[in-house]
Design a protein around this motif. Structure first.
Motif, PDB file in Angstrom:
ATOM      1  N   TYR A  58      39.031  -0.431 -25.713  1.00 24.98           N
ATOM      2  CA  TYR A  58      40.293   0.285 -25.893  1.00 24.98           C
ATOM      3  C   TYR A  58      41.405  -0.474 -25.186  1.00 24.98           C
ATOM      4  O   TYR A  58      41.313  -0.741 -23.993  1.00 24.98           O
ATOM      5  CB  TYR A  58      40.172   1.690 -25.310  1.00 24.98           C
ATOM      6  CG  TYR A  58      41.277   2.641 -25.708  1.00 24.98           C
ATOM      7  CD1 TYR A  58      41.116   3.517 -26.773  1.00 24.98           C
ATOM      8  CD2 TYR A  58      42.480   2.680 -25.011  1.00 24.98           C
ATOM      9  CE1 TYR A  58      42.115   4.413 -27.137  1.00 24.98           C
ATOM     10  CE2 TYR A  58      43.486   3.567 -25.361  1.00 24.98           C
ATOM     11  CZ  TYR A  58      43.288   4.429 -26.423  1.00 24.98           C
ATOM     12  OH  TYR A  58      44.273   5.313 -26.778  1.00 24.98           O
ATOM     13  N   THR A  59      42.460  -0.823 -25.939  1.00 27.00           N
ATOM     14  CA  THR A  59      43.534  -1.613 -25.336  1.00 27.00           C
ATOM     15  C   THR A  59      44.926  -1.068 -25.640  1.00 27.00           C
ATOM     16  O   THR A  59      45.912  -1.776 -25.482  1.00 27.00           O
ATOM     17  CB  THR A  59      43.461  -3.077 -25.809  1.00 27.00           C
ATOM     18  OG1 THR A  59      43.487  -3.116 -27.238  1.00 27.00           O
ATOM     19  CG2 THR A  59      42.210  -3.765 -25.300  1.00 27.00           C
ATOM     20  N   ILE A  60      45.021   0.176 -26.105  1.00 25.46           N
ATOM     21  CA  ILE A  60      46.342   0.783 -26.240  1.00 25.46           C
ATOM     22  C   ILE A  60      46.821   1.139 -24.843  1.00 25.46           C
ATOM     23  O   ILE A  60      46.247   2.009 -24.192  1.00 25.46           O
ATOM     24  CB  ILE A  60      46.313   2.033 -27.132  1.00 25.46           C
ATOM     25  CG1 ILE A  60      45.877   1.678 -28.550  1.00 25.46           C
ATOM     26  CG2 ILE A  60      47.694   2.692 -27.169  1.00 25.46           C
ATOM     27  CD1 ILE A  60      45.833   2.844 -29.496  1.00 25.46           C
ATOM     28  N   GLY A  61      47.826   0.436 -24.370  1.00 24.21           N
ATOM     29  CA  GLY A  61      48.210   0.557 -22.972  1.00 24.21           C
ATOM     30  C   GLY A  61      49.493   1.321 -22.751  1.00 24.21           C
ATOM     31  O   GLY A  61      50.131   1.826 -23.678  1.00 24.21           O
ATOM     32  N   SER A  62      49.880   1.402 -21.485  1.00 23.04           N
ATOM     33  CA  SER A  62      51.052   2.156 -21.041  1.00 23.04           C
ATOM     34  C   SER A  62      52.199   1.260 -20.615  1.00 23.04           C
ATOM     35  O   SER A  62      53.210   1.763 -20.111  1.00 23.04           O
ATOM     36  CB  SER A  62      50.658   3.062 -19.867  1.00 23.04           C
ATOM     37  OG  SER A  62      49.581   3.907 -20.204  1.00 23.04           O
ATOM     38  N   SER A  63      52.066  -0.042 -20.802  1.00 22.73           N
ATOM     39  CA  SER A  63      53.078  -0.969 -20.303  1.00 22.73           C
ATOM     40  C   SER A  63      54.429  -0.709 -20.950  1.00 22.73           C
ATOM     41  O   SER A  63      54.554  -0.667 -22.180  1.00 22.73           O
ATOM     42  CB  SER A  63      52.643  -2.410 -20.550  1.00 22.73           C
ATOM     43  OG  SER A  63      51.526  -2.729 -19.752  1.00 22.73           O
ATOM     44  N   LEU A 276      55.781  -2.791 -24.111  1.00 19.37           N
ATOM     45  CA  LEU A 276      55.444  -4.163 -23.746  1.00 19.37           C
ATOM     46  C   LEU A 276      54.001  -4.472 -24.148  1.00 19.37           C
ATOM     47  O   LEU A 276      53.145  -3.595 -24.147  1.00 19.37           O
ATOM     48  CB  LEU A 276      55.624  -4.369 -22.242  1.00 19.37           C
ATOM     49  CG  LEU A 276      57.037  -4.065 -21.701  1.00 19.37           C
ATOM     50  CD1 LEU A 276      57.048  -4.156 -20.184  1.00 19.37           C
ATOM     51  CD2 LEU A 276      58.058  -5.025 -22.303  1.00 19.37           C
ATOM     52  N   MET A 277      53.747  -5.702 -24.516  1.00 19.18           N
ATOM     53  CA  MET A 277      52.414  -6.179 -24.908  1.00 19.18           C
ATOM     54  C   MET A 277      51.949  -5.589 -26.234  1.00 19.18           C
ATOM     55  O   MET A 277      50.760  -5.501 -26.506  1.00 19.18           O
ATOM     56  CB  MET A 277      51.386  -5.922 -23.808  1.00 19.18           C
ATOM     57  CG  MET A 277      51.657  -6.729 -22.542  1.00 19.18           C
ATOM     58  SD  MET A 277      50.291  -6.752 -21.377  1.00 19.18           S
ATOM     59  CE  MET A 277      50.421  -5.132 -20.655  1.00 19.18           C
ATOM     60  N   GLY A 278      52.882  -5.155 -27.078  1.00 20.54           N
ATOM     61  CA  GLY A 278      52.524  -4.699 -28.414  1.00 20.54           C
ATOM     62  C   GLY A 278      51.931  -3.307 -28.422  1.00 20.54           C
ATOM     63  O   GLY A 278      51.774  -2.641 -27.399  1.00 20.54           O
ATOM     64  N   ASP A 283      47.177  -5.885 -31.876  1.00 18.38           N
ATOM     65  CA  ASP A 283      48.452  -5.889 -32.586  1.00 18.38           C
ATOM     66  C   ASP A 283      49.145  -7.241 -32.422  1.00 18.38           C
ATOM     67  O   ASP A 283      49.405  -7.681 -31.300  1.00 18.38           O
ATOM     68  CB  ASP A 283      49.335  -4.765 -32.029  1.00 18.38           C
ATOM     69  CG  ASP A 283      50.695  -4.699 -32.704  1.00 18.38           C
ATOM     70  OD1 ASP A 283      50.770  -5.020 -33.898  1.00 18.38           O
ATOM     71  OD2 ASP A 283      51.669  -4.312 -32.028  1.00 18.38           O
ATOM     72  N   VAL A 284      49.451  -7.879 -33.535  1.00 18.39           N
ATOM     73  CA  VAL A 284      50.196  -9.150 -33.499  1.00 18.39           C
ATOM     74  C   VAL A 284      51.673  -8.791 -33.664  1.00 18.39           C
ATOM     75  O   VAL A 284      52.207  -8.724 -34.769  1.00 18.39           O
ATOM     76  CB  VAL A 284      49.726 -10.110 -34.605  1.00 18.39           C
ATOM     77  CG1 VAL A 284      50.480 -11.431 -34.502  1.00 18.39           C
ATOM     78  CG2 VAL A 284      48.219 -10.335 -34.505  1.00 18.39           C
ATOM     79  N   GLU A 285      52.329  -8.558 -32.553  1.00 15.79           N
ATOM     80  CA  GLU A 285      53.698  -8.067 -32.582  1.00 15.79           C
ATOM     81  C   GLU A 285      54.653  -9.064 -33.228  1.00 15.79           C
ATOM     82  O   GLU A 285      55.647  -8.681 -33.852  1.00 15.79           O
ATOM     83  CB  GLU A 285      54.151  -7.734 -31.162  1.00 15.79           C
ATOM     84  CG  GLU A 285      55.406  -6.899 -31.087  1.00 15.79           C
ATOM     85  CD  GLU A 285      55.729  -6.453 -29.676  1.00 15.79           C
ATOM     86  OE1 GLU A 285      56.478  -5.480 -29.526  1.00 15.79           O
ATOM     87  OE2 GLU A 285      55.234  -7.089 -28.718  1.00 15.79           O
TER      88      GLU A 285
END
Length: 703
Positions: A58-63, A276-278, A283-285
């Protein structure tokens, strides 16, 4: 992209900012919030490292959203929180306030789906902890907002009823969501319900937090849209904050929370953030945003801006800020390496353990008024439940003063009072969300959906919210509720599809819920009572399907025979157990709902031809009464399944599969309604199961 934002912080932390004051924040408080922001940022970086090592999931972050630490700082640890997936800093700050287990380790265990993860037990990466009043949510489209409205409503209602509630009487419910989700009908319905309640003077202490980063994955939110849509709505106080500015967000959050707590009215806190960080690690922003736009956002990094504020105000030096940043990195990464190979759920039984409550729940024997119709028996059972459980509340469209479209709830308002029996807005999502929020807040909600056809626009409130809560909290949270739904076909003289609907597939495939389908009054009374017991004792989510066409039916075989009335002592019902009529040895007819009286009449017609049939009323569509079905099928080795739902996706498919799985090898046939919506008038008879079709099918399978 992760490396870029990391490097940007280290290179620019020493630059001076325009803010030099901490405002109402003390240095100590500011450092606590900064620590939560740092922890959240490095959890995002660790998530990407774990994924690169094939250890994390899981890499959906809060940045970019770390300003929500200030929202947590403005609230108390007992204020119920329903958080969206970018709430890392909020969760860490709430955990700091409440103490207990190490929240950084807890989140990391979630990232690797570890069985020792204390929130969901390795079933999902969610922000939640029962001791912190954080109710775990998996939603990405604001479907938790109706539940949040229900929590806020029920906090006040439980106090009025004098029943225990997990939250204090002055609690503020907070729910967070993104700007893209604010457009979803679920979010808009919840906001409308909150404002509708406030307009009528009904207290609803809820803080809606819209964290606006301007993007829904790749789709931009029009500049100014959120403010334009929500800033001037009557009954909804609007507060705006700069999420990159910790002091501004904290002070605006304090003001917003204070307003909710004092006035008991909804407030919409709009926080400008940056993503930030997509969207996520995959995700390829750069495929939908220019490099210039991406890098321009780095300057709005809330972690960077907080560090600069602390430096400018003299709390830290630049080297101090870098040291704290690197110390937090080391702390998080050491833990990430430690949990990378943690054990995961190893069996299907382990995965499904929180759903096990659905298996058995019984009611006590009850007394039913003589000559009760199905509708009257349900009414009597509801009265008994309201008398027996002081935490029970009954609500829906038209259920109070009118007593329901078919009079099923008539008299309950006067019997139990308007605090416990009340009408709602005409919005099924809000009705079910209210039930979900009430259940988790100490009440026993009994919600009515007026027609089965009206359920489908709101089914996710059962599927994605109510039914998942025990699963994704590993049983720490319970969501007791009963949803009454009038449905099925055969209603004469009124409506077409929207008042005659036989589509139940959307319910039958939801793990863990109970789906009851009574055909006659005595069963309905006992089964409804059983559902109440299961809800109260085990937190069960129960759906009670009531056949409209049988509500006021009195006769079974002949006009005036009163053969479908019930009364007197009604024995207890057990969830998952069928009812059997007769002992015929030639044919077993397995059915439910309207199929029961039709099949009994068919059995009488067959007996005149020398064929002796028994009729099995399954009564429960989930869990199916498999043991009873198999036993009764084996008794005759000749089975006809009579299914009034549709041929595709209908109940009969499950019955046939259960018999085959059990090794049944006798004769087997099925009759079902056609794959059609139900039309108006007599045209419906062409697509629904009829008694003549049942007779023909019975003769065929017997031959």
């Amino acid at each position: 992209m992760a490396e870029a934002i990391d490097e940007y912080f280290l290179e620019h932390v020493g630059a001076r900012s325009s803010r030099r004051s901490l405002g109402s924040l003390t240095p100590e408080r500011a450092l606590e919030l900064f620590d939560a922001q740092l922890g959240s940022r490095h959890l995002d970086l660790a998530a990407r490292w774990l994924r690169s090592e094939s250890k994390g999931y899981y890499t959906i972050g809060s940045s970019g959203h770390e300003g929500n630490a200030a929202v947590a700082g403005a609230l108390g640890v007992t204020d119920p929180a329903l958080l969206h997936y970018r709430s890392g800093a909020f969760f860490l700050e709430r955990a700091r306030q409440g103490g207990g287990s190490d929240p950084i380790r807890d989140v990391l265990l979630g990232l690797v789906a570890a069985v020792d993860e204390p929130i969901s037990g390795g079933r999902h990466k969610v922000f939640g902890r029962a001791d912190l009043a954080v109710i775990p949510q998996t939603s990405t489209i604001a479907s938790h907002l109706p539940r949040a409205v229900g929590v806020a409503f029920s906090t006040i209602r439980a106090r009025k009823l004098g029943v225990p509630c997990p939250w204090p009487g002055d609690a503020v419910t907070v729910c967070s969501f993104g700007d893209a989700s604010a457009n979803h009908s679920t979010a808009l319905g919840a906001l409308n319900t909150a404002v509708h309640s406030a307009y009528q003077g009904v207290p609803l202490p809820i803080l809606f937090v819209c964290e606006d980063n301007g993007l829904g994955i790749s789709v931009p939110t029009p500049a100014g849209w959120i403010a334009s849509n929500f800033s001037s709505r009557p009954g909804l106080d609007y507060v705006h904050a700069d999420g990159s500015d910790l002091v501004d967000t904290y002070e605006k959050s304090i003001a917003a929370v204070d307003r909710v707590r004092r006035r008991g009215r909804p407030v919409f806190l709009h926080i400008d953030t940056v993503r930030l960080m997509g969207h996520a690690g995959s995700d390829v922003e750069s495929s939908y945003r220019s490099r210039r736009d991406i890098t321009a956002d780095y300057a709005r990094d809330p972690v960077l801006q907080t560090a600069r504020t602390l430096i400018d105000s003299g709390v830290l030096t630049a080297s101090d800020a870098v040291a704290l940043y690197e110390e937090k990195r080391a702390e998080v990464m050491d833990m990430a390496r430690d949990v990378a190979d943690a054990s995961q759920l190893a069996t299907a039984d382990a995965v499904m353990a929180p759903l096990a409550y659905r298996a058995v729940a019984s009611s006590d024997a009850i007394d039913l008024p003589a000559e009760s119709t199905l509708a009257q028996a349900i009414n009597a059972s509801l009265r008994r439940i309201l008398d027996r459980y002081p935490q029970a509340v009954l609500f829906g469209e038209d259920v109070a003063r009118k007593g329901g479209v078919y009079g099923v709830t008539r008299g309950l308002l006067s019997a139990a009072g308007s605090v416990r029996v009340f009408d709602t807005v005409l919005d099924e999502q809000s009705i079910l969300g209210l039930a979900a929020g009430a259940g988790v807040s100490g009440l026993l909600p009994i919600a009515e959906i007026q027609y089965l056809a009206y359920l489908h626009n709101a089914a996710d409130q059962i599927r994605g919210e109510a039914a998942t809560l025990q699963f994704f909290s590993n049983g720490q949270y319970r969501n007791p509720m009963i949803v009454r739904i009038a449905g099925y076909g055969y209603q004469k003289g009124f409506g077409g599809h929207f008042h005659n609907d036989n589509a139940v597939a959307a319910l039958r495939d939801i793990p863990g819920i109970v789906v009851a389908s009574p055909a006659r009054g005595d069963d309905a009374a006992a089964m409804l009572d059983a559902c109440a017991s299961a809800a109260v004792e085990q937190g069960a989510v129960c759906v009670f399907l009531e056949p409209i066409a049988l509500y006021h039916t009195r006769d079974l075989y002949d006009d005036g025979d009163d053969g479908w009335l019930s009364g007197g002592r009604v024995e207890a019902a057990t969830i998952g157990r069928a009812r059997v009529y007769g002992e015929g040895g030639d044919l077993t007819i397995i059915t439910f709902g309207n199929g029961v009286p039709m099949s009994l009449r068919v059995a009488q017609r067959l007996s005149q031809q020398g064929v002796h049939a028994r009729v099995v009323d399954m009564r429960w569509l989930a869990p199916l009464p498999v043991d009873d079905v198999v036993a009764q099928a084996s008794a005759t080795s000749c089975v006809l399944v009579v299914d009034e739902t549709r041929r595709s996706g209908g109940v009969g498919e499950g019955v046939i599969a259960a018999l085959v799985d059990a090794g049944y090898t006798g004769k087997l046939a099925r009759i079902a309604s056609e794959d059609s919506f139900i039309p108006l008038g007599d045209a419906a008879l062409h697509v629904l199961v009829s008694e003549d079709r049942i007779v023909d099918a019975a003769v065929s399978v017997l031959s």
